[in-house]
Design an enzyme around this catalytic site. Structure first.
Site, short mmCIF file in Angstrom:
data_model
loop_
_atom_site.label_atom_id
_atom_site.label_comp_id
_atom_site.label_asym_id
_atom_site.label_seq_id
_atom_site.Cartn_x
_atom_site.Cartn_y
_atom_site.Cartn_z
N MET A 1 0.75 -1.36 0.07
CA MET A 1 0.02 -0.13 0.06
C MET A 1 0.74 1.14 0.14
O MET A 1 1.51 1.50 1.06
CB MET A 1 -0.91 0.00 1.32
CG MET A 1 -1.76 -1.43 1.44
SD MET A 1 -3.02 -1.56 -0.01
CE MET A 1 -4.12 0.18 0.22
N GLY B 1 -1.62 5.50 -2.77
CA GLY B 1 -1.90 6.05 -4.09
C GLY B 1 -3.43 5.19 -4.39
O GLY B 1 -3.61 4.17 -3.79
N ASP C 1 -3.87 3.43 -7.30
CA ASP C 1 -3.54 2.22 -8.04
C ASP C 1 -3.37 0.98 -6.79
O ASP C 1 -4.20 0.07 -7.12
CB ASP C 1 -2.22 2.30 -8.83
CG ASP C 1 -2.22 3.04 -9.93
OD1 ASP C 1 -3.57 3.33 -10.44
OD2 ASP C 1 -1.33 3.76 -10.31
N SER C 2 -2.76 1.31 -5.99
CA SER C 2 -2.63 0.36 -4.96
C SER C 2 -3.87 0.15 -4.12
O SER C 2 -4.35 -0.97 -3.72
CB SER C 2 -1.39 0.43 -3.91
OG SER C 2 -1.40 1.72 -2.95
N CYS D 1 14.21 -0.74 -6.54
CA CYS D 1 13.27 -0.69 -5.51
C CYS D 1 12.33 -1.84 -5.58
O CYS D 1 11.92 -2.63 -4.68
CB CYS D 1 12.31 0.66 -5.44
SG CYS D 1 11.20 0.76 -4.35
N CYS E 1 10.47 8.75 -5.64
CA CYS E 1 9.83 9.24 -4.41
C CYS E 1 10.64 9.84 -3.43
O CYS E 1 10.08 10.59 -2.58
CB CYS E 1 9.32 7.71 -3.94
SG CYS E 1 10.70 6.47 -3.29
#
Length: 350
Positions: A7, A10, A12-13, A98, A194
């Site tokens: 999570m 945002g 999308d998640s 990442c 990010c």
């Protein structure tokens, strides 16, 4: 099935977790604390505000949520590499690292720890199983497709990954979020890395404990003629033409960064093009193709792709020979190989 849903805070998640819950899965929402942000309210995935949004979404959906502290690992595997690459005159791609080390490395380990059988994310990509073999495909929404950033994934990882929104377009995601009243339904997307929400890479590199600056040096043309002075090689990337700090008449681009002499070579758009590149640390999602295999190669995430012959060099590197010239090839970025919609592998550009 018990699923760990990554999570980010945002939309999308959020929708990915919602779809899993609707599908009958036991979903546990997990947010990663990746950095201690010094700028209050920064709109990035390392910010506490995004983790708060993630917690609120999980409450809306009706699933558990907790935070894992991955700051040390993120610094070691992603941030330090980012700084090192810029100081070496290369253009890093931290999102790939990442994904490899955090989302589908550390989070998969966390999923095992809590007894979850899979990790789900809001990536625009697809995993298709066929006879026990897993294929990594582009997302249906080609504008949002993120398969480029996933080329390091292996079969074992793909067997434990779910991409619930990979078959959908962004407009559909927003509509689902709106229909269910999710608080992230209109949340804007971050376009920056990010951990650098203000998009000032150079200042981040200079202020990082392992960073700094190589200092000023010369801008030169391809013949070695000095054109002006630059303020540090970490401030420039291949293909850049804005922010050079001076004009020389004809439009100039960064065509090479020479760390040994601390020089940046400028040239024309034509000089920026090449038909051959080399890659290292090649990773295969599927079986390695034969020498000379014709592949579709993307040299950056936004690149449409170009056909190229693949030739192993015998020293752990490979040569890619393009049918047509490609422009702005930046060492440090990834060259990702496709067969139609399928990601078959990739490597790092030398």
């Amino acid at each position: 099935m018990k699923v760990l849903a990554a999570m980010s805070g945002g939309v999308d998640s959020s929708v990915a977790a919602l779809l899993l819950k609707i599908g009958g899965h036991e979903v546990v929402g997990v947010s990663m604390n990746l950095m201690t942000c010094s700028k209050a309210g920064s709109a990035s995935c390392c910010s506490s505000s995004d983790r708060l949004d993630a917690a609120r979404i999980c409450e809306q959906i009706g699933i558990k949520h907790y935070i894992v502290d991955f700051r040390k690992l993120f610094e070691e595997r992603v941030v330090s590499s980012f700084v090192k690459e810029y100081l070496a005159g290369r253009t890093p791609s931290p999102c790939i690292l990442c994904n490899e080390h955090m989302k589908f490395g550390a989070l998969l380990e966390e999923a095992d720890r809590i007894g979850a059988k899979a990790v789900a994310t809001g990536h625009y990509a697809r995993v298709v199983s066929e006879g026990g073999f897993f294929h990594l495909l582009r997302g249906v929404d080609l504008v949002k497709d993120q398969s480029y950033f996933l080329f390091t994934l292996k079969q074992e990882q793909l067997s434990k990954i779910l991409f619930p929104i990979g078959e959908m377009k962004k407009t559909e995601i927003r509509a689902i979020a709106s229909d269910h009243g999710l608080i992230t339904r209109e949340k804007p997307e971050s376009q920056e890395i990010c951990f650098i929400p203000d998009d000032d890479y150079a200042s981040f590199v200079e202020s990082h404990p392992s960073g700094g600056s190589a200092g000023a040096g010369d801008f030169v043309d391809s013949s070695g003629k000095i054109l002006g002075r630059h303020s540090g090689i970490h401030r420039y990337t291949i293909g850049q033409r804005r922010g050079l700090g001076f004009g020389v008449g004809e439009r100039q681009y960064v065509i090479k960064i020479d760390t040994s002499s601390n020089r940046i070579v400028l040239g024309s758009k034509e000089e920026l093009q090449t038909k051959e590149i080399s890659v290292r640390d090649i990773s295969w999602v599927v079986e390695e193709p034969s020498n000379g295999k014709d592949l579709l190669v993307k040299i950056r995430s936004t690149h449409a792709g170009e056909r190229a012959g693949f030739f192993q060099s015998g020293d752990g590197t490979a040569k890619l020979s393009f049918e047509r010239p490609v422009s702005g090839v930046a060492p440090g970025q990834a060259a990702v190989f496709y067969d139609g919609d399928e990601v078959i592998g990739g490597g790092w550009i030398l």
